[in-house]
Design a protein around this motif. Structure first.
Motif, PDB file in Angstrom:
ATOM      1  N   ASN A  61       0.819  -1.214   0.000  1.00  0.00           N
ATOM      2  CA  ASN A  61       0.000   0.000   0.000  1.00  0.00           C
ATOM      3  C   ASN A  61       0.851   1.261   0.000  1.00  0.00           C
ATOM      4  O   ASN A  61       0.464   2.268  -0.595  1.00  0.00           O
ATOM      5  N   TYR A  62       1.996   1.225   0.657  1.00  0.00           N
ATOM      6  CA  TYR A  62       2.877   2.399   0.641  1.00  0.00           C
ATOM      7  C   TYR A  62       3.298   2.723  -0.787  1.00  0.00           C
ATOM      8  O   TYR A  62       3.287   3.884  -1.201  1.00  0.00           O
ATOM      9  N   TYR A  65       0.215   4.104  -2.849  1.00  0.00           N
ATOM     10  CA  TYR A  65      -0.080   5.505  -2.557  1.00  0.00           C
ATOM     11  C   TYR A  65       0.979   6.424  -3.157  1.00  0.00           C
ATOM     12  O   TYR A  65       0.660   7.502  -3.657  1.00  0.00           O
ATOM     13  N   TRP A 120      -7.305   1.705   3.596  1.00  0.00           N
ATOM     14  CA  TRP A 120      -6.095   1.261   4.269  1.00  0.00           C
ATOM     15  C   TRP A 120      -6.431   0.062   5.153  1.00  0.00           C
ATOM     16  O   TRP A 120      -7.288   0.156   6.015  1.00  0.00           O
ATOM     17  N   ARG A 122      -6.399  -2.338   8.160  1.00  0.00           N
ATOM     18  CA  ARG A 122      -6.011  -2.157   9.558  1.00  0.00           C
ATOM     19  C   ARG A 122      -5.592  -3.495  10.148  1.00  0.00           C
ATOM     20  O   ARG A 122      -6.247  -4.505   9.960  1.00  0.00           O
TER      21      ARG A 122
END
Length: 125
Positions: A61-62, A65, A120, A122
């Motif tokens: 995900n980093y 984004y 995102w 969790r």
């Protein structure tokens, strides 16, 4: 070939450019301290002694984004020349082209939202 003052000026600027680019590299190589090992080999962690493994795995995900931010940032850079050239343009054509460009960006945002890129995950431990 006959050299004129223009040729001399070009070669002088070329030599100055090479000196300005290579000078700091040579100076850093000659003036840098020659130490190795000890605390110099450890990664710097804001003045704290690092503990544990230095290589950790990050989620994808980093990267997603970062890529989305980069793509939209570059797309916004295309809007700056349009904003400067718009007052000199004639007719409705440039305005419709701008609306089409922003519309494609909006559709891309909707596509990413539908694919769940902006959610995102969790982790609760």
């Amino acid at each position: 070939m006959v050299f004129s003052w223009l040729n001399v000026a070009v070669f002088a600027c070329l030599a100055a450019g090479i000196a300005f680019a290579g000078g700091p590299l040579v100076a850093a190589f000659l003036l840098a301290p020659r130490t190795s090992g000890g605390a110099f080999a450890e990664p710097y962690e804001c003045g704290m002694v690092p503990r544990g493994q230095a290589w950790t795995r990050f989620g994808i995900n980093y990267s997603l984004y970062a890529l989305i931010f980069l793509s939209f940032d570059v797309d916004v850079l295309y809007l700056f020349p349009v904003a400067t050239a718009y007052p000199q343009s004639q007719g409705w054509g440039p305005l419709w082209a701008l609306f089409a460009f922003v519309g494609v960006l909006g559709l891309a945002m909707l596509y990413f939202q539908r694919k769940g890129v902006f959610t995102w995950p969790r982790r609760i431990r």
